[in-house]
Motif scaffolding. Structure first.
Motif, PDB file in Angstrom:
ATOM      1  N   ASP A  36       4.912 -12.243   1.835  1.00 49.35           N
ATOM      2  CA  ASP A  36       4.624 -10.902   1.305  1.00 49.35           C
ATOM      3  C   ASP A  36       4.849  -9.793   2.330  1.00 49.35           C
ATOM      4  OD1 ASP A  36       3.780 -12.084  -1.081  1.00 49.35           O
ATOM      5  OD2 ASP A  36       1.772 -12.416  -0.276  1.00 49.35           O
ATOM      6  N   LEU A  37       5.425 -10.126   3.487  1.00 47.52           N
ATOM      7  CA  LEU A  37       5.610  -9.093   4.513  1.00 47.52           C
ATOM      8  C   LEU A  37       6.534  -7.988   4.009  1.00 47.52           C
ATOM      9  CD1 LEU A  37       6.076 -11.213   7.786  1.00 47.52           C
ATOM     10  CD2 LEU A  37       4.012 -10.039   6.976  1.00 47.52           C
ATOM     11  N   SER A  38       6.097  -6.729   4.221  1.00 51.96           N
ATOM     12  CA  SER A  38       6.925  -5.597   3.785  1.00 51.96           C
ATOM     13  C   SER A  38       6.958  -4.546   4.892  1.00 51.96           C
ATOM     14  CB  SER A  38       6.311  -4.970   2.525  1.00 51.96           C
ATOM     15  OG  SER A  38       5.187  -4.181   2.887  1.00 51.96           O
ATOM     16  N   GLY A  39       7.665  -3.468   4.621  1.00 51.28           N
ATOM     17  CA  GLY A  39       7.696  -2.356   5.588  1.00 51.28           C
ATOM     18  C   GLY A  39       6.744  -1.259   5.145  1.00 51.28           C
ATOM     19  N   GLY A  40       5.610  -1.640   4.588  1.00 53.15           N
ATOM     20  CA  GLY A  40       4.626  -0.649   4.135  1.00 53.15           C
ATOM     21  C   GLY A  40       5.226   0.243   3.079  1.00 53.15           C
ATOM     22  N   SER A  41       5.136   1.573   3.276  1.00 53.72           N
ATOM     23  CA  SER A  41       5.686   2.505   2.285  1.00 53.72           C
ATOM     24  C   SER A  41       7.194   2.698   2.449  1.00 53.72           C
ATOM     25  CB  SER A  41       5.007   3.876   2.400  1.00 53.72           C
ATOM     26  OG  SER A  41       3.620   3.754   2.343  1.00 53.72           O
ATOM     27  N   ILE A  42       7.784   2.033   3.439  1.00 56.90           N
ATOM     28  CA  ILE A  42       9.230   2.176   3.662  1.00 56.90           C
ATOM     29  C   ILE A  42       9.958   1.117   2.820  1.00 56.90           C
ATOM     30  CG2 ILE A  42      11.076   2.020   5.400  1.00 56.90           C
ATOM     31  CD1 ILE A  42       8.942   2.642   7.531  1.00 56.90           C
ATOM     32  N   SER A  43      11.021   1.544   2.110  1.00 56.00           N
ATOM     33  CA  SER A  43      11.732   0.550   1.270  1.00 56.00           C
ATOM     34  C   SER A  43      12.427  -0.467   2.179  1.00 56.00           C
ATOM     35  CB  SER A  43      12.733   1.249   0.356  1.00 56.00           C
ATOM     36  OG  SER A  43      13.635   1.966   1.156  1.00 56.00           O
ATOM     37  N   ALA A  44      12.565  -1.693   1.662  1.00 52.88           N
ATOM     38  CA  ALA A  44      13.037  -2.825   2.473  1.00 52.88           C
ATOM     39  C   ALA A  44      14.334  -2.513   3.236  1.00 52.88           C
ATOM     40  CB  ALA A  44      13.227  -4.040   1.580  1.00 52.88           C
ATOM     41  N   GLU A  45      15.265  -1.837   2.572  1.00 48.14           N
ATOM     42  CA  GLU A  45      16.562  -1.632   3.248  1.00 48.14           C
ATOM     43  C   GLU A  45      16.487  -0.583   4.355  1.00 48.14           C
ATOM     44  OE1 GLU A  45      15.906  -1.153   0.075  1.00 48.14           O
ATOM     45  OE2 GLU A  45      16.431   0.910  -0.414  1.00 48.14           O
ATOM     46  N   LYS A  46      15.341   0.165   4.414  1.00 46.71           N
ATOM     47  CA  LYS A  46      15.266   1.215   5.454  1.00 46.71           C
ATOM     48  C   LYS A  46      14.392   0.796   6.639  1.00 46.71           C
ATOM     49  CE  LYS A  46      16.472   5.199   2.745  1.00 46.71           C
ATOM     50  NZ  LYS A  46      15.912   5.914   1.620  1.00 46.71           N
ATOM     51  N   VAL A  47      13.873  -0.430   6.589  1.00 46.30           N
ATOM     52  CA  VAL A  47      12.949  -0.865   7.654  1.00 46.30           C
ATOM     53  C   VAL A  47      13.636  -0.882   9.019  1.00 46.30           C
ATOM     54  CG1 VAL A  47      11.611  -2.849   8.486  1.00 46.30           C
ATOM     55  CG2 VAL A  47      11.380  -2.107   6.129  1.00 46.30           C
ATOM     56  N   ASN A 148     -22.871   5.077   3.179  1.00 48.16           N
ATOM     57  CA  ASN A 148     -21.610   5.363   2.484  1.00 48.16           C
ATOM     58  C   ASN A 148     -20.581   5.717   3.543  1.00 48.16           C
ATOM     59  OD1 ASN A 148     -22.468   5.460  -0.452  1.00 48.16           O
ATOM     60  ND2 ASN A 148     -23.942   6.827   0.526  1.00 48.16           N
ATOM     61  N   VAL A 149     -19.493   4.958   3.562  1.00 48.94           N
ATOM     62  CA  VAL A 149     -18.493   5.194   4.603  1.00 48.94           C
ATOM     63  C   VAL A 149     -17.246   5.847   4.002  1.00 48.94           C
ATOM     64  CG1 VAL A 149     -17.209   4.159   6.518  1.00 48.94           C
ATOM     65  CG2 VAL A 149     -19.319   3.076   5.741  1.00 48.94           C
ATOM     66  N   VAL A 150     -16.819   6.949   4.636  1.00 48.92           N
ATOM     67  CA  VAL A 150     -15.566   7.589   4.243  1.00 48.92           C
ATOM     68  C   VAL A 150     -14.566   7.346   5.373  1.00 48.92           C
ATOM     69  CG1 VAL A 150     -14.428   9.760   3.634  1.00 48.92           C
ATOM     70  CG2 VAL A 150     -16.829   9.394   3.003  1.00 48.92           C
ATOM     71  N   GLY A 151     -13.456   6.685   5.056  1.00 52.59           N
ATOM     72  CA  GLY A 151     -12.453   6.404   6.086  1.00 52.59           C
ATOM     73  C   GLY A 151     -11.260   7.317   5.910  1.00 52.59           C
ATOM     74  N   ILE A 152     -10.660   7.689   7.032  1.00 46.56           N
ATOM     75  CA  ILE A 152      -9.423   8.490   6.946  1.00 46.56           C
ATOM     76  C   ILE A 152      -8.332   7.805   7.766  1.00 46.56           C
ATOM     77  CG2 ILE A 152     -10.185  10.049   8.841  1.00 46.56           C
ATOM     78  CD1 ILE A 152      -8.616  12.299   7.341  1.00 46.56           C
ATOM     79  N   THR A 153      -7.132   7.735   7.181  1.00 46.93           N
ATOM     80  CA  THR A 153      -5.965   7.214   7.900  1.00 46.93           C
ATOM     81  C   THR A 153      -4.741   8.025   7.499  1.00 46.93           C
ATOM     82  OG1 THR A 153      -4.395   5.376   8.118  1.00 46.93           O
ATOM     83  CG2 THR A 153      -5.801   5.317   6.185  1.00 46.93           C
ATOM     84  N   ILE A 154      -3.824   8.150   8.433  1.00 45.05           N
ATOM     85  CA  ILE A 154      -2.601   8.932   8.189  1.00 45.05           C
ATOM     86  C   ILE A 154      -1.623   8.158   7.304  1.00 45.05           C
ATOM     87  CG2 ILE A 154      -1.399   8.032  10.249  1.00 45.05           C
ATOM     88  CD1 ILE A 154      -1.281  11.687   9.618  1.00 45.05           C
ATOM     89  N   ASN A 155      -1.838   6.850   7.184  1.00 49.33           N
ATOM     90  CA  ASN A 155      -0.842   5.990   6.555  1.00 49.33           C
ATOM     91  C   ASN A 155      -1.219   5.634   5.115  1.00 49.33           C
ATOM     92  OD1 ASN A 155       0.127   2.857   6.187  1.00 49.33           O
ATOM     93  ND2 ASN A 155       1.632   4.120   7.214  1.00 49.33           N
ATOM     94  N   GLU A 156      -0.376   6.075   4.186  1.00 51.41           N
ATOM     95  CA  GLU A 156      -0.682   5.899   2.766  1.00 51.41           C
ATOM     96  C   GLU A 156      -0.727   4.425   2.357  1.00 51.41           C
ATOM     97  OE1 GLU A 156       1.804   8.379   0.392  1.00 51.41           O
ATOM     98  OE2 GLU A 156       0.667   7.869  -1.424  1.00 51.41           O
ATOM     99  N   TYR A 157       0.142   3.637   2.953  1.00 53.62           N
ATOM    100  CA  TYR A 157       0.161   2.201   2.627  1.00 53.62           C
ATOM    101  C   TYR A 157      -1.193   1.578   2.974  1.00 53.62           C
ATOM    102  CZ  TYR A 157       1.612  -2.697   2.513  1.00 53.62           C
ATOM    103  OH  TYR A 157       1.705  -4.039   2.232  1.00 53.62           O
ATOM    104  N   GLN A 158      -1.756   1.985   4.128  1.00 56.76           N
ATOM    105  CA  GLN A 158      -3.076   1.463   4.530  1.00 56.76           C
ATOM    106  C   GLN A 158      -4.166   1.918   3.550  1.00 56.76           C
ATOM    107  OE1 GLN A 158      -3.777   2.638   8.656  1.00 56.76           O
ATOM    108  NE2 GLN A 158      -2.715   0.804   9.380  1.00 56.76           N
ATOM    109  N   VAL A 159      -4.031   3.139   3.034  1.00 56.43           N
ATOM    110  CA  VAL A 159      -5.019   3.643   2.063  1.00 56.43           C
ATOM    111  C   VAL A 159      -5.059   2.702   0.860  1.00 56.43           C
ATOM    112  CG1 VAL A 159      -5.560   5.547   0.473  1.00 56.43           C
ATOM    113  CG2 VAL A 159      -4.757   6.051   2.787  1.00 56.43           C
ATOM    114  N   ASN A 160      -3.878   2.339   0.367  1.00 62.42           N
ATOM    115  CA  ASN A 160      -3.812   1.459  -0.811  1.00 62.42           C
ATOM    116  C   ASN A 160      -4.355   0.072  -0.499  1.00 62.42           C
ATOM    117  OD1 ASN A 160      -2.692   3.544  -2.280  1.00 62.42           O
ATOM    118  ND2 ASN A 160      -0.608   2.990  -1.690  1.00 62.42           N
TER     119      ASN A 160
END
Ligand SMILES: C=C(CC[C@@H](C)[C@H]1CC[C@H]2C3=CC[C@H]4[C@H](C)[C@@H](O)CC[C@]4(C)[C@H]3CC[C@]12C)C(C)C
Ligand code: SAM
Length: 362
Positions: A36-47, A148-160
């Motif tokens: 299942d390894l991917s390039g996060g929010s980057i499409s496979a051909e652009k990794v 109640n924990v609110v987390g913030i990250t710059i990376n959208e893939y990590q958010v999901n």
């Protein structure tokens, strides 16, 4: 060879291959699998292109100093590494001292619980996780403290990923994840009862900028704890080996420049915090944090073969092999940083936002 022997050999080989490719390796039970390894929010051909872009950033040191570009560069880095981290390390993207007789998982959890214990949190309080990754620490901390924990990250893939894990763990009512830049947080002033950051603020080009944002969103009187990546007193800038190790750590971990441990408290005071406590949690009697990295070497070779096979079959994006190789080398630099004692990933600082703001100096 008769047909039964041939069949059994074939079945064994196929089973072995399935085990090697599909089952082997996830750091956590039912965790991310190699297939299942991917390039996060980057499409496979652009990794592969993104990996090259990431790497060329370091060939233009001026851009690293151009602070506005750093969050984008860090975001690209986490698109490239998040799946490999989850697969090979687990859902907590940080180190912890080894504890004799305890598993890595338990040692990790204790290190996380210590952070929330230090900031005196009560059930129902609202606390901030600055640079939350896929939320390993957030879930441990929410179940331990019932805050109640609110987390913030710059990376959208990590958010999901983090939202998915929170839901699966049945902790989505306690844990919230926001995509954003911790240098300009989308939260009102004085809105949190506490905050913590685990091995994340090292990505800020200027520590002062992230500390002042955390200061702004905290309620007066509340506490903030951070585990910082720093060079120690043993680091000598005129020692070739020291410089090589620190640069290796910076390049393989998307760091705009490691700071000295001396800068941490100074910066905290500068933005208005009172420094309650400061300690390098890696110092003895703590057991080495780098043992886990060192012990993993055989597994990294196995992972390398696996990633190469998967990329050749077109199952993993092409650039995954380069990213994995970069991490392989980084593991070695980190180990050398730990063994020589010139680097620590757990310089702990505990700060309080004063009840009454200090008088403004003109
Ligand atoms: C805080 C940060 C990340 C710290 C660690 C979680 C990661 C640092 C180096 C990473 C890894 C190195 C080797 C990889 C190995 C080759 C692969 O097969 C499996 C994953 C690794 C073990 C990977 C896991 C995460 C790290 C230990 C930084 C970025 C500020
Ligand atoms: C090494 S990971 C640590 C994650 C988490 N604290 C943990 O221990 O699992 C660093 C985190 O900081 C986040 N980060 C780095 N720079 C950021 C920025 N400018 N704004 C928000 N998050 C950032 C990354 O996206 C990543 O989630």
């Amino acid at each position: 060879m008769d047909s039964i022997t041939l069949f059994c050999t074939g079945a064994l080989l196929a089973g072995g291959l399935y085990w090697f490719v599909c089952i082997l390796g996830p750091a956590e039970q039912k965790g991310k699998r190699a297939v299942d390894l991917s390039g996060g929010s980057i499409s496979a051909e652009k990794v592969q292109d993104n990996y090259k872009q990431y790497w060329s950033f370091f060939r233009r040191p001026k851009e690293i100093k151009t602070t506005e570009k750093v969050p984008d560069f860090v975001d690209t880095f986490y698109n490239l590494v998040t799946d490999i981290y989850e697969w090979g390390w687990g859902q907590s993207f940080h180190f912890s001292p080894s504890i004799p007789g305890k598993s890595h998982r338990d040692a990790t959890r204790l290190h996380e619980e210590m952070a929330v214990d230090l900031i005196n949190v009560k059930p129902g309080d609202r606390i901030l996780d600055v640079g939350c990754g896929v939320g390993g620490p957030m879930r441990a901390i929410a179940s331990h403290s019932r805050a109640n924990v609110v987390g913030i990250t710059i990376n959208e893939y990590q958010v999901n990923r983090a939202r998915l894990h929170n839901k699966k763990a049945g902790l989505d009512s306690l844990c919230e994840v926001v995509c954003g830049n911790f240098l300009q947080m989308p939260f009102p002033d004085n809105s949190f009862d506490g905050a913590y950051s685990i091995e994340a603020t090292c990505h800020a080009p200027k520590l002062e900028e992230v500390y002042s944002e955390i200061f702004r969103v905290l309620k007066p009187g509340s506490l903030y704890v951070s585990y910082e990546w720093v060079t120690t007193d043993k680091y000598r800038s005129d020692n070739q080996e020291h410089v090589e190790v620190i640069q290796g750590i910076e390049r393989g971990d998307a760091l705009p420049g490691l700071r000295s441990h001396r800068d941490i408290a100074e910066t905290a005071r500068k933005v208005g915090f009172e420094v309650v406590k400061e300690k390098d949690l890696a110092k003895p009697p703590a057991q080495p944090w780098w043992t886990r990295l060192k012990m993993g070497r055989i597994a990294y070779w196995r992972n390398h073969i696996l990633v190469t096979v998967l990329a050749a079959l077109g199952i993993a994006p092409k650039g995954t092999v380069d990213v994995h190789e970069m991490l392989f080398k980084t593991a070695d630099y980190l180990t050398r940083g730990g063994e020589t004692g010139i680097f620590t990933p757990m310089h702990m600082i505990l700060c309080r936002k004063p009840e009454v703001p200090p008088p403004k100096t003109s």
